[in-house]
Design a protein around this motif. Structure first.
Motif, mmCIF file in Angstrom:
data_model
loop_
_atom_site.group_PDB
_atom_site.id
_atom_site.type_symbol
_atom_site.label_atom_id
_atom_site.label_comp_id
_atom_site.label_asym_id
_atom_site.label_seq_id
_atom_site.Cartn_x
_atom_site.Cartn_y
_atom_site.Cartn_z
ATOM 1 N N ALA A 2 0.845 -1.195 0.000
ATOM 2 C CA ALA A 2 0.000 0.000 0.000
ATOM 3 C C ALA A 2 0.876 1.239 0.000
ATOM 4 C CB ALA A 2 -0.896 0.010 1.227
ATOM 5 N N PHE A 3 0.506 2.211 -0.819
ATOM 6 C CA PHE A 3 1.270 3.448 -0.915
ATOM 7 C C PHE A 3 0.499 4.592 -0.276
ATOM 8 C CE2 PHE A 3 2.886 0.833 -4.392
ATOM 9 C CZ PHE A 3 4.247 0.871 -4.101
ATOM 10 N N GLU A 4 0.250 4.446 1.019
ATOM 11 C CA GLU A 4 -0.429 5.504 1.752
ATOM 12 C C GLU A 4 0.530 6.673 1.955
ATOM 13 O OE1 GLU A 4 -3.510 6.118 3.026
ATOM 14 O OE2 GLU A 4 -4.135 4.431 1.788
ATOM 15 N N PRO A 5 0.169 7.883 1.554
ATOM 16 C CA PRO A 5 1.068 9.016 1.763
ATOM 17 C C PRO A 5 1.229 9.319 3.246
ATOM 18 C CG PRO A 5 -1.062 9.765 0.935
ATOM 19 C CD PRO A 5 -1.063 8.270 0.857
ATOM 20 N N PRO A 6 2.450 9.578 3.706
ATOM 21 C CA PRO A 6 2.656 9.919 5.117
ATOM 22 C C PRO A 6 1.845 11.151 5.516
ATOM 23 C CG PRO A 6 4.752 9.494 4.019
ATOM 24 C CD PRO A 6 3.709 9.549 2.956
ATOM 25 N N GLN A 7 1.413 11.204 6.760
ATOM 26 C CA GLN A 7 0.590 12.316 7.226
ATOM 27 C C GLN A 7 1.318 13.655 7.122
ATOM 28 O OE1 GLN A 7 -2.736 12.576 8.093
ATOM 29 N NE2 GLN A 7 -2.580 10.606 7.029
ATOM 30 N N ARG A 8 2.620 13.650 7.248
ATOM 31 C CA ARG A 8 3.387 14.885 7.114
ATOM 32 C C ARG A 8 3.179 15.489 5.725
ATOM 33 N NH1 ARG A 8 9.975 15.179 7.598
ATOM 34 N NH2 ARG A 8 10.177 17.405 8.023
ATOM 35 N N LEU A 9 3.174 14.636 4.699
ATOM 36 C CA LEU A 9 2.950 15.088 3.325
ATOM 37 C C LEU A 9 1.520 15.572 3.141
ATOM 38 C CD1 LEU A 9 3.762 15.371 0.334
ATOM 39 C CD2 LEU A 9 3.241 12.932 0.060
ATOM 40 N N VAL A 10 0.568 14.845 3.683
ATOM 41 C CA VAL A 10 -0.846 15.227 3.568
ATOM 42 C C VAL A 10 -1.080 16.597 4.192
ATOM 43 C CG1 VAL A 10 -3.206 14.622 4.232
ATOM 44 C CG2 VAL A 10 -1.616 12.823 3.494
ATOM 45 N N ARG A 11 -0.531 16.811 5.391
ATOM 46 C CA ARG A 11 -0.702 18.105 6.064
ATOM 47 C C ARG A 11 -0.072 19.237 5.263
ATOM 48 N NH1 ARG A 11 0.546 15.055 10.731
ATOM 49 N NH2 ARG A 11 2.709 15.790 10.617
ATOM 50 N N ALA A 12 1.135 19.004 4.756
ATOM 51 C CA ALA A 12 1.842 20.060 4.034
ATOM 52 C C ALA A 12 1.127 20.441 2.749
ATOM 53 C CB ALA A 12 3.268 19.608 3.727
ATOM 54 N N LEU A 13 0.624 19.463 2.011
ATOM 55 C CA LEU A 13 -0.074 19.770 0.765
ATOM 56 C C LEU A 13 -1.417 20.429 1.034
ATOM 57 C CD1 LEU A 13 0.742 16.696 -1.509
ATOM 58 C CD2 LEU A 13 1.835 18.940 -1.435
ATOM 59 N N GLY A 14 -1.955 20.231 2.226
ATOM 60 C CA GLY A 14 -3.193 20.911 2.597
ATOM 61 C C GLY A 14 -3.003 22.395 2.856
ATOM 62 N N LEU A 43 11.419 -2.858 -7.554
ATOM 63 C CA LEU A 43 10.513 -3.432 -6.562
ATOM 64 C C LEU A 43 10.486 -2.564 -5.311
ATOM 65 C CD1 LEU A 43 11.634 -7.162 -6.866
ATOM 66 C CD2 LEU A 43 9.620 -6.107 -7.906
ATOM 67 N N ALA A 44 9.301 -2.267 -4.827
ATOM 68 C CA ALA A 44 9.163 -1.431 -3.633
ATOM 69 C C ALA A 44 9.513 -2.224 -2.389
ATOM 70 C CB ALA A 44 7.745 -0.892 -3.532
ATOM 71 N N GLN A 45 10.188 -1.558 -1.444
ATOM 72 C CA GLN A 45 10.468 -2.147 -0.136
ATOM 73 C C GLN A 45 9.595 -1.498 0.935
ATOM 74 O OE1 GLN A 45 14.912 -1.603 -0.546
ATOM 75 N NE2 GLN A 45 14.855 -3.663 0.345
ATOM 76 N N ARG A 46 9.657 -0.180 1.008
ATOM 77 C CA ARG A 46 8.810 0.529 1.970
ATOM 78 C C ARG A 46 8.753 2.003 1.623
ATOM 79 N NH1 ARG A 46 11.969 3.271 5.831
ATOM 80 N NH2 ARG A 46 14.164 2.621 5.904
ATOM 81 N N VAL A 47 7.718 2.655 2.112
ATOM 82 C CA VAL A 47 7.605 4.101 1.970
ATOM 83 C C VAL A 47 8.432 4.743 3.075
ATOM 84 C CG1 VAL A 47 6.032 6.075 2.122
ATOM 85 C CG2 VAL A 47 5.335 4.004 0.889
ATOM 86 N N GLN A 48 9.229 5.731 2.706
ATOM 87 C CA GLN A 48 10.032 6.429 3.708
ATOM 88 C C GLN A 48 9.127 7.299 4.565
ATOM 89 O OE1 GLN A 48 13.641 8.320 2.214
ATOM 90 N NE2 GLN A 48 13.358 9.995 3.682
ATOM 91 N N ALA A 49 9.231 7.126 5.878
ATOM 92 C CA ALA A 49 8.406 7.901 6.809
ATOM 93 C C ALA A 49 9.297 8.441 7.921
ATOM 94 C CB ALA A 49 7.298 7.028 7.388
ATOM 95 N N PRO A 50 9.043 9.670 8.404
ATOM 96 C CA PRO A 50 7.887 10.510 8.088
ATOM 97 C C PRO A 50 7.929 11.139 6.712
ATOM 98 C CG PRO A 50 9.377 11.707 9.526
ATOM 99 C CD PRO A 50 9.921 10.314 9.416
ATOM 100 N N GLY A 51 9.063 11.047 6.013
ATOM 101 C CA GLY A 51 9.140 11.563 4.656
ATOM 102 C C GLY A 51 9.192 13.074 4.600
ATOM 103 N N GLY A 52 9.082 13.594 3.361
ATOM 104 C CA GLY A 52 9.173 15.029 3.155
ATOM 105 C C GLY A 52 7.812 15.697 3.152
ATOM 106 N N ARG A 53 7.843 17.015 2.967
ATOM 107 C CA ARG A 53 6.615 17.804 2.957
ATOM 108 C C ARG A 53 6.087 18.045 1.546
ATOM 109 N NH1 ARG A 53 9.583 20.112 7.251
ATOM 110 N NH2 ARG A 53 8.433 20.156 9.220
ATOM 111 N N SER A 54 6.815 17.598 0.536
ATOM 112 C CA SER A 54 6.372 17.873 -0.831
ATOM 113 C C SER A 54 6.438 16.667 -1.750
ATOM 114 C CB SER A 54 7.218 19.007 -1.433
ATOM 115 O OG SER A 54 8.586 18.621 -1.491
#
Length: 300
Positions: A2-14, A43-54
């Motif tokens: 699953a490629f759920e965007p990190p919450q940090r990214l969601v907040r920043a784009l908001g 091949l995907a391994q994992r989404v980097q979290a908390p990740g960036g803001r953009s």
């Protein structure tokens, strides 16, 4: 996966000027990520979290086991300009682009894998600033004829428009910042390729080189503008010390002297960038962050 965007990214784009547009990109992001991986045959391994803001960063591997990182950012973030800057640096002081063949299709960047959990912020302050200065020396190069990056004057003119509408509590500092911007852009200055968002957290440990920068927001202009963001790094620590204003001024002078940058121009850009960031934080409701930034600007 699953490629759920990190919450940090969601907040920043908001908090962007067009949150509806970026919400649409976020909704399509899982599919965009799957397609980008398939195009590049990684091949995907994992989404980097908390990740960036953009952007979304997915840690991946080639079929032969070679590690890499896939970065996806919305078109408004201009990943094409980031790609151009990284290509211009060619891995000298910056993360290396491994494959740009599919960039025009999805805006993705396939980059060499660094160690996202180890940045200059993991070092003692004096050592971190020394390494940061060494990295900046590598990045500040001529942009070349016909470059497509905006200039410091253009970017700060846009930012000045928002500062003219600053709330009353930031009005006095905003007026000072506007005067500084007008003065500093009123005379010819250097024209070098700048990182645009340089700070300790943007310099990561690597295998090919000890430290490499990531996440540029590139533009062309004078070194003092690029160095200004580094001056306020670890801001909460600076505010918590007893040195206060005198400590902030010493830091300006120390960094200016280390990189042969004019002290007054560095102080001016540091004030402008702190006030501009503080005004944006106020508009987004991040009051604690805004208060820290405006207090820091007032010191200088």
């Amino acid at each position: 996966m699953a490629f759920e965007p990190p919450q940090r990214l969601v907040r920043a784009l908001g908090e962007t000027p067009d949150p509806a547009r970026d919400a649409d990109w976020l909704e399509r992001l899982p599919r965009l990520a799957e397609e980008a991986l398939a195009r590049r045959e990684v091949l995907a391994q994992r989404v980097q979290a908390p990740g960036g803001r953009s952007s979304l960063v997915v840690l991946v591997r080639y079929s032969d086991g070679t590690p890499a990182a896939l970065k996806l950012a919305p078109p408004a973030a201009r990943p094409d300009l980031e790609l151009a800057a990284l290509a211009h640096w060619g891995g000298f002081g910056a993360v290396r682009v491994l494959d740009s063949r599919h960039h025009e299709e999805d805006g993705g960047l396939l980059l060499e894998r660094l160690h996202p959990e180890v940045s200059l912020r993991s070092l003692p302050e004096a050592k971190a600033l020394l390494e940061a200065c060494g990295t900046l020396r590598r990045l500040w190069v001529a942009p070349g004829a016909g470059h497509g990056w905006e200039t410091v004057a253009q970017r700060t003119a846009r930012q000045a428009e928002a500062l003219r509408k600053a709330p009353q509590e930031a009005e006095a500092l905003a007026a000072q910042a506007l005067a500084i911007q007008e003065e500093l852009t009123g005379a010819p200055a250097e024209e070098l390729l700048l990182h645009g968002n340089f700070r300790q957290g943007k310099v990561l440990a690597g295998e090919r080189a000890p430290w490499l920068t990531v996440g540029p927001d590139p533009l062309v202009g004078e070194r003092a503008y690029d160095l200004a963001r580094l001056v306020r790094d670890r801001l909460e620590d600076q505010v918590a010390t007893s040195a206060g204003a005198s400590g902030a001024r010493r830091r300006v002078n120390k960094l200016a002297d280390a990189l042969d940058v004019d002290r007054d121009r560095l102080r001016g850009w540091t004030v402008f960038r702190a006030v501009e960031s503080g005004n944006r934080a106020l508009a987004a409701g991040r009051r604690r962050e805004a208060e820290l930034l405006l207090e820091f600007a007032a010191w200088l």
